[in-house]
Scaffold this motif. Structure first.
Motif, PDB file in Angstrom:
ATOM      1  N   PRO A 109       7.341  21.925  -2.943  1.00  0.00           N
ATOM      2  CA  PRO A 109       8.850  22.458  -3.146  1.00  0.00           C
ATOM      3  C   PRO A 109       9.717  22.578  -2.055  1.00  0.00           C
ATOM      4  O   PRO A 109       8.982  22.868  -0.849  1.00  0.00           O
ATOM      5  CB  PRO A 109       8.481  23.529  -4.067  1.00  0.00           C
ATOM      6  CG  PRO A 109       7.218  24.135  -3.568  1.00  0.00           C
ATOM      7  CD  PRO A 109       6.493  23.072  -3.326  1.00  0.00           C
TER       8      PRO A 109
ATOM      9  N   ALA B 231       8.700  25.970  -0.361  1.00  0.00           N
ATOM     10  CA  ALA B 231       7.335  25.895   0.165  1.00  0.00           C
ATOM     11  C   ALA B 231       6.842  27.078   1.126  1.00  0.00           C
ATOM     12  O   ALA B 231       7.686  27.083   2.012  1.00  0.00           O
ATOM     13  CB  ALA B 231       6.470  24.729   0.037  1.00  0.00           C
TER      14      ALA B 231
ATOM     15  N   SER C 284       4.338  23.856  -8.013  1.00  0.00           N
ATOM     16  CA  SER C 284       5.224  24.942  -7.112  1.00  0.00           C
ATOM     17  C   SER C 284       4.730  26.217  -6.693  1.00  0.00           C
ATOM     18  O   SER C 284       4.798  26.818  -5.425  1.00  0.00           O
ATOM     19  CB  SER C 284       6.559  24.642  -7.476  1.00  0.00           C
ATOM     20  OG  SER C 284       7.403  25.501  -6.705  1.00  0.00           O
TER      21      SER C 284
END
Length: 253
Positions: free
Chosen positions: A84, A87, A125
């Protein structure tokens, strides 16, 4: 000690374990104990819980030994779209080996963190947004999220779901049924929990490990991967057991 006991004594001791639902023991070519004192029986599928991680590791092995993946490939190389935008910095450098040995370095999604993780809208995620509490490849951090990210990466790279891979590379050769199991909100099959197999099917996977990837006259998993799987890669800070590629290692093998 089990080798020195009569079969009747093994059965008696097994039945005394109040939480035991089923047990099968094979020695050589002979099944010497096949008992289901409670639960669903020997021919009904049961949730394997975290033994699912070992199955994912075997599926990784089939992809690595077929040249579809490299064990030291990074998440950024294998499945960049899984990472993502928000992240945790550094997750792109986590390798498949880090994930299969539970050394991703990320905070755990197991234990007290498990509920909030599986209730999130994106499990991959969420796992990749956990704080980096160790370097990738460092100490073992038991986290079902790491196994799930691994499963999603395998599925993304091979363009096959874990269910397809499990049926094709284990179910068919071992002549066992692999039913579908839980998926995350994005459709990835759960990579570290919830797989279901019958006790008889689980015994065949145990034989596969015992016989270095062979089942009957077929080499289902290359022996090189089985050998690599049971080498000490890290150690659990909780149990003290060593851990290989998805398998805890104890004196029993």
């Amino acid at each position: 000690p089990a080798f020195g006991q009569a079969v009747a004594e093994v059965r008696r001791r097994a039945r005394a374990l109040r939480q035991l639902q089923a047990i099968m023991v094979q020695r050589g070519d002979d099944i010497i104990v096949a008992d289901a004192p409670r639960g669903r029986g020997l021919d009904r599928s049961a949730n394997q819980k975290s033994a699912s991680k070992s199955i994912v590791a075997l599926l990784l092995g089939t992809a690595v030994t077929r040249g579809k993946l490299r064990i030291n490939a990074t998440l950024r190389e294998v499945a960049p779209r899984l990472i993502p935008a928000n992240a945790t910095p550094g997750v792109g450098a986590i390798t498949l080996e880090d994930l299969v040995t539970l050394r991703a370095g990320l905070g755990s999604t197991s234990g007290q963190n498990y509920g909030s993780w599986v209730q999130s809208g994106n499990w991959v995620s969420y796992a990749l947004r956990q704080p980096m509490i160790d370097r990738p490849g460092g100490n073992m951090i038991y986290s079902t999220g790491s196994s799930h990210v691994l499963g999603a990466a395998i599925a993304t790279a091979t363009k096959k779901t874990l269910l397809q891979l499990a049926r094709e590379r284990l179910g068919g050769p071992l002549k066992i049924d692999v039913p579908g199991w839980t998926r995350d909100p994005q459709g990835f099959y759960f990579g570290g929990n919830e797989m279901a197999l019958t006790p008889r099917a689980m015994l065949r996977i145990a034989l596969l490990m015992r016989d270095r990837g062979r089942y009957g006259d077929q080499q289902v998993i290359p022996s090189s991967w089985i050998d690599a799987s049971i080498q000490r890669r890290t150690q659990s800070p909780v149990s003290g057991l060593y851990y290989g590629y998805g398998w805890f290692l104890s004196e029993s093998g």
